[in-house]
Design a protein around this motif. Structure first.
Motif, mmCIF file in Angstrom:
data_model
loop_
_atom_site.group_PDB
_atom_site.id
_atom_site.type_symbol
_atom_site.label_atom_id
_atom_site.label_comp_id
_atom_site.label_asym_id
_atom_site.label_seq_id
_atom_site.Cartn_x
_atom_site.Cartn_y
_atom_site.Cartn_z
ATOM 1 N N MET A 167 -10.792 -13.228 8.085
ATOM 2 C CA MET A 167 -10.509 -11.464 7.576
ATOM 3 C C MET A 167 -11.430 -11.429 6.658
ATOM 4 N N ARG A 168 -12.075 -10.117 6.954
ATOM 5 C CA ARG A 168 -12.984 -9.147 6.058
ATOM 6 C C ARG A 168 -12.303 -8.277 5.760
ATOM 7 N N THR A 169 -12.168 -6.844 4.429
ATOM 8 C CA THR A 169 -11.516 -6.384 4.109
ATOM 9 C C THR A 169 -12.232 -4.724 4.759
ATOM 10 N N THR A 170 -13.503 -5.303 5.069
ATOM 11 C CA THR A 170 -14.395 -3.881 5.915
ATOM 12 C C THR A 170 -13.562 -4.175 7.085
ATOM 13 N N ASP A 171 -12.538 -5.066 8.037
ATOM 14 C CA ASP A 171 -12.094 -4.677 9.251
ATOM 15 C C ASP A 171 -11.438 -3.857 9.098
ATOM 16 N N VAL A 172 -10.769 -3.559 8.102
ATOM 17 C CA VAL A 172 -9.208 -2.835 7.522
ATOM 18 C C VAL A 172 -9.948 -2.061 7.227
ATOM 19 N N LYS A 173 -9.192 -0.516 7.933
ATOM 20 C CA LYS A 173 -9.493 1.129 8.094
ATOM 21 C C LYS A 173 -8.188 1.154 6.857
ATOM 22 N N ILE A 174 -8.419 2.295 5.719
ATOM 23 C CA ILE A 174 -6.938 2.675 5.145
ATOM 24 C C ILE A 174 -7.269 4.072 5.079
ATOM 25 N N ARG A 175 -6.175 4.597 6.545
ATOM 26 C CA ARG A 175 -5.886 5.943 5.904
ATOM 27 C C ARG A 175 -4.066 6.796 5.218
ATOM 28 N N LEU A 214 10.767 11.107 3.709
ATOM 29 C CA LEU A 214 9.869 12.248 4.715
ATOM 30 C C LEU A 214 10.593 13.269 5.249
ATOM 31 N N ARG A 215 12.062 13.918 4.170
ATOM 32 C CA ARG A 215 12.275 15.362 4.303
ATOM 33 C C ARG A 215 11.593 16.043 3.350
ATOM 34 N N ASP A 216 11.888 15.426 1.640
ATOM 35 C CA ASP A 216 11.193 15.713 1.749
ATOM 36 C C ASP A 216 9.189 15.539 1.181
ATOM 37 N N TYR A 217 8.376 15.486 2.373
ATOM 38 C CA TYR A 217 7.380 14.659 2.460
ATOM 39 C C TYR A 217 6.081 15.344 2.370
ATOM 40 N N ASP A 218 6.128 16.038 1.042
ATOM 41 C CA ASP A 218 4.663 17.645 0.568
ATOM 42 C C ASP A 218 3.041 16.736 0.747
ATOM 43 N N PRO A 219 2.322 16.824 0.884
ATOM 44 C CA PRO A 219 1.247 16.371 1.153
ATOM 45 C C PRO A 219 0.154 16.611 -0.236
ATOM 46 N N ALA A 220 0.662 18.323 -0.892
ATOM 47 C CA ALA A 220 -0.262 17.870 -2.135
ATOM 48 C C ALA A 220 0.148 16.631 -3.146
ATOM 49 N N LYS A 221 1.779 16.276 -2.964
ATOM 50 C CA LYS A 221 2.364 15.554 -4.333
ATOM 51 C C LYS A 221 2.712 14.589 -3.640
ATOM 52 N N ASP A 222 3.191 14.060 -2.611
ATOM 53 C CA ASP A 222 3.003 12.591 -1.921
ATOM 54 C C ASP A 222 1.496 11.880 -1.682
ATOM 55 N N ARG A 223 1.380 10.705 -1.261
ATOM 56 C CA ARG A 223 0.596 9.756 -0.519
ATOM 57 C C ARG A 223 1.221 8.793 -0.085
ATOM 58 N N VAL A 224 0.515 8.412 1.418
ATOM 59 C CA VAL A 224 0.284 7.743 1.863
ATOM 60 C C VAL A 224 -0.601 6.966 2.502
ATOM 61 N N TRP A 225 -0.772 5.504 2.116
ATOM 62 C CA TRP A 225 -2.360 4.182 2.104
ATOM 63 C C TRP A 225 -1.273 3.570 3.474
ATOM 64 N N ILE A 226 -1.893 3.716 4.735
ATOM 65 C CA ILE A 226 -1.602 2.578 5.576
ATOM 66 C C ILE A 226 -2.992 2.284 6.073
ATOM 67 N N CYS A 227 -3.040 0.778 5.543
ATOM 68 C CA CYS A 227 -3.732 0.137 5.995
ATOM 69 C C CYS A 227 -3.701 -0.628 7.385
ATOM 70 N N GLU A 228 -5.235 -0.610 8.766
ATOM 71 C CA GLU A 228 -4.797 -0.607 9.951
ATOM 72 C C GLU A 228 -6.148 -1.868 10.281
ATOM 73 N N ASP A 229 -5.870 -2.523 11.415
ATOM 74 C CA ASP A 229 -6.872 -3.714 12.041
ATOM 75 C C ASP A 229 -6.668 -3.121 12.719
ATOM 76 N N ARG A 230 -7.833 -2.745 13.664
ATOM 77 C CA ARG A 230 -7.875 -2.395 14.892
ATOM 78 C C ARG A 230 -6.700 -1.402 15.532
ATOM 79 N N SER A 231 -6.276 -0.951 15.068
ATOM 80 C CA SER A 231 -5.351 0.122 15.262
ATOM 81 C C SER A 231 -3.454 -0.002 14.667
ATOM 82 N N GLU A 232 -3.821 -1.107 14.330
ATOM 83 C CA GLU A 232 -2.072 -1.977 14.122
ATOM 84 C C GLU A 232 -2.278 -1.946 12.227
#
Length: 162
Positions: free
Chosen positions: A1-9, A50-68
Protein backbone atom coordinates in the motif's frame (compact mmCIF):
# COMPACT_ATOMS: atom_id res chain seq x y z
CA UNK A 1 0.00 0.00 0.00
CA UNK A 2 1.26 3.47 -0.90
CA UNK A 3 -0.16 6.86 -0.02
CA UNK A 4 -0.12 7.67 -3.75
CA UNK A 5 -2.91 5.10 -4.13
CA UNK A 6 -5.09 7.14 -1.77
CA UNK A 7 -6.91 10.23 -2.97
CA UNK A 8 -8.19 12.86 -0.56
CA UNK A 9 -11.28 14.85 -1.42
CA UNK A 10 -12.93 17.66 0.51
CA UNK A 11 -16.34 17.55 -1.17
CA UNK A 12 -19.01 16.18 1.17
CA UNK A 13 -21.32 13.78 -0.68
CA UNK A 14 -24.54 12.02 0.30
CA UNK A 15 -23.76 8.84 2.24
CA UNK A 16 -20.32 9.98 3.45
CA UNK A 17 -21.32 10.74 7.02
CA UNK A 18 -23.40 7.58 7.37
CA UNK A 19 -20.34 5.58 6.40
CA UNK A 20 -18.18 7.55 8.86
CA UNK A 21 -20.59 6.61 11.65
CA UNK A 22 -20.47 2.96 10.57
CA UNK A 23 -16.65 2.98 10.50
CA UNK A 24 -16.46 4.49 13.97
CA UNK A 25 -18.97 2.03 15.39
CA UNK A 26 -17.20 -0.97 13.90
CA UNK A 27 -13.57 0.00 14.48
CA UNK A 28 -13.97 1.43 17.98
CA UNK A 29 -15.95 -1.63 19.06
CA UNK A 30 -13.25 -3.98 17.70
CA UNK A 31 -10.24 -2.02 18.93
CA UNK A 32 -11.48 -0.38 22.13
CA UNK A 33 -14.59 -2.25 23.23
CA UNK A 34 -16.78 0.84 22.96
CA UNK A 35 -20.44 -0.04 22.86
CA UNK A 36 -23.49 1.31 21.11
CA UNK A 37 -23.27 4.50 23.19
CA UNK A 38 -20.21 5.52 21.18
CA UNK A 39 -21.94 4.98 17.86
CA UNK A 40 -24.91 7.00 19.11
CA UNK A 41 -22.54 9.79 20.16
CA UNK A 42 -20.95 9.80 16.69
CA UNK A 43 -24.31 9.77 14.91
CA UNK A 44 -25.59 12.70 16.98
CA UNK A 45 -22.46 14.76 16.32
CA UNK A 46 -22.47 14.04 12.60
CA UNK A 47 -26.16 14.94 12.32
CA UNK A 48 -25.47 18.27 14.06
CA UNK A 49 -22.52 18.91 11.74
CA UNK A 50 -24.58 18.17 8.64
CA UNK A 51 -27.45 20.44 9.77
CA UNK A 52 -25.03 23.35 10.27
CA UNK A 53 -22.55 22.50 7.49
CA UNK A 54 -21.07 25.54 5.77
CA UNK A 55 -18.24 24.76 3.32
CA UNK A 56 -16.83 28.26 3.88
CA UNK A 57 -16.14 27.56 7.56
CA UNK A 58 -16.21 23.76 7.86
CA UNK A 59 -14.21 21.10 6.03
CA UNK A 60 -14.05 17.35 5.60
CA UNK A 61 -11.18 15.27 4.30
CA UNK A 62 -12.20 11.92 2.88
CA UNK A 63 -9.43 9.44 2.07
CA UNK A 64 -10.37 7.01 -0.67
CA UNK A 65 -8.62 4.06 -2.21
CA UNK A 66 -10.33 2.91 -5.42
CA UNK A 67 -13.45 4.90 -4.40
CA UNK A 68 -13.68 3.19 -0.98
CA UNK A 69 -13.45 5.42 2.11
CA UNK A 70 -10.39 4.45 4.13
CA UNK A 71 -10.02 7.54 6.31
CA UNK A 72 -11.78 10.67 7.44
CA UNK A 73 -11.25 13.94 9.30
CA UNK A 74 -13.70 16.74 10.00
CA UNK A 75 -13.15 20.40 10.95
CA UNK A 76 -16.18 22.17 12.44
CA UNK A 77 -16.02 25.89 13.18
CA UNK A 78 -17.44 26.86 16.57
CA UNK A 79 -17.11 30.59 17.24
CA UNK A 80 -13.42 31.53 17.27
CA UNK A 81 -12.15 27.94 17.23
CA UNK A 82 -12.23 24.89 14.99
CA UNK A 83 -13.03 21.48 16.43
CA UNK A 84 -11.13 18.51 15.01
CA UNK A 85 -13.47 15.49 15.01
CA UNK A 86 -13.95 11.95 13.75
CA UNK A 87 -10.33 11.36 12.71
CA UNK A 88 -10.16 7.72 11.62
CA UNK A 89 -8.03 5.55 9.37
CA UNK A 90 -8.68 1.91 8.57
CA UNK A 91 -5.99 -0.26 10.18
CA UNK A 92 -4.33 -1.17 6.84
CA UNK A 93 -3.85 2.54 6.08
CA UNK A 94 -2.14 3.52 9.33
CA UNK A 95 1.59 4.17 9.36
CA UNK A 96 1.65 5.35 5.74
CA UNK A 97 1.81 9.09 6.47
CA UNK A 98 -1.90 9.74 5.88
CA UNK A 99 -2.37 10.96 9.45
CA UNK A 100 0.38 13.54 8.96
CA UNK A 101 -1.08 14.58 5.63
CA UNK A 102 -4.52 15.05 7.18
CA UNK A 103 -3.11 17.03 10.11
CA UNK A 104 -1.14 19.27 7.73
CA UNK A 105 -4.34 19.84 5.74
CA UNK A 106 -6.20 20.67 8.95
CA UNK A 107 -3.53 23.22 9.99
CA UNK A 108 -3.55 24.66 6.46
CA UNK A 109 -7.34 25.04 6.63
CA UNK A 110 -7.00 26.91 9.92
CA UNK A 111 -4.57 29.36 8.33
CA UNK A 112 -6.72 29.67 5.20
CA UNK A 113 -9.76 30.65 7.29
CA UNK A 114 -7.80 32.89 9.67
CA UNK A 115 -8.69 30.78 12.69
CA UNK A 116 -5.78 30.04 14.98
CA UNK A 117 -7.51 28.16 17.79
CA UNK A 118 -8.51 24.53 17.60
CA UNK A 119 -9.53 21.82 20.01
CA UNK A 120 -10.47 18.15 20.08
CA UNK A 121 -11.76 15.55 22.47
CA UNK A 122 -10.32 12.04 22.65
CA UNK A 123 -9.74 9.35 25.24
CA UNK A 124 -6.52 8.64 27.10
CA UNK A 125 -6.22 5.22 25.43
CA UNK A 126 -5.79 6.76 21.96
CA UNK A 127 -2.02 7.02 22.45
CA UNK A 128 -0.95 6.99 18.78
CA UNK A 129 -3.45 9.70 17.84
CA UNK A 130 -2.48 11.79 20.87
CA UNK A 131 1.18 11.60 19.84
CA UNK A 132 0.24 12.93 16.41
CA UNK A 133 -1.87 15.74 17.87
CA UNK A 134 0.95 16.76 20.20
CA UNK A 135 3.43 16.88 17.31
CA UNK A 136 1.17 19.51 15.74
CA UNK A 137 1.07 21.63 18.91
CA UNK A 138 -2.08 20.41 20.67
CA UNK A 139 -1.75 20.40 24.46
CA UNK A 140 -3.81 18.56 27.08
CA UNK A 141 -6.10 21.05 28.86
CA UNK A 142 -8.79 18.94 30.54
CA UNK A 143 -9.48 15.39 31.70
CA UNK A 144 -12.89 13.98 32.65
CA UNK A 145 -13.61 10.45 33.93
CA UNK A 146 -16.38 8.89 31.84
CA UNK A 147 -18.56 5.81 31.42
CA UNK A 148 -20.16 7.24 28.27
CA UNK A 149 -18.99 4.55 25.85
CA UNK A 150 -19.85 1.48 27.90
CA UNK A 151 -16.62 1.28 29.90
CA UNK A 152 -14.55 3.31 32.33
CA UNK A 153 -12.19 5.71 30.56
CA UNK A 154 -10.81 9.23 30.72
CA UNK A 155 -11.93 11.72 28.11
CA UNK A 156 -9.33 14.37 27.29
CA UNK A 157 -9.51 17.77 25.69
CA UNK A 158 -6.55 19.05 23.70
CA UNK A 159 -6.23 22.68 22.59
CA UNK A 160 -4.11 24.39 19.96
CA UNK A 161 -3.66 28.11 20.44
CA UNK A 162 -1.22 30.67 19.04
Amino acid sequence: MRTTDVKIRTELRPGDLGYVAWLHGKIYDQECGYGRGFESYVLEGLAEFLRDYDPAKDRVWICEDRSEMVGFLLAARHGDAIQLRYFILLPDYRGLGLGKELMQSFIGFMKETGCFKAYLWTTREQEAAIGLYERYGFRLTEEVPSETFGKHLVEQRYDLEP
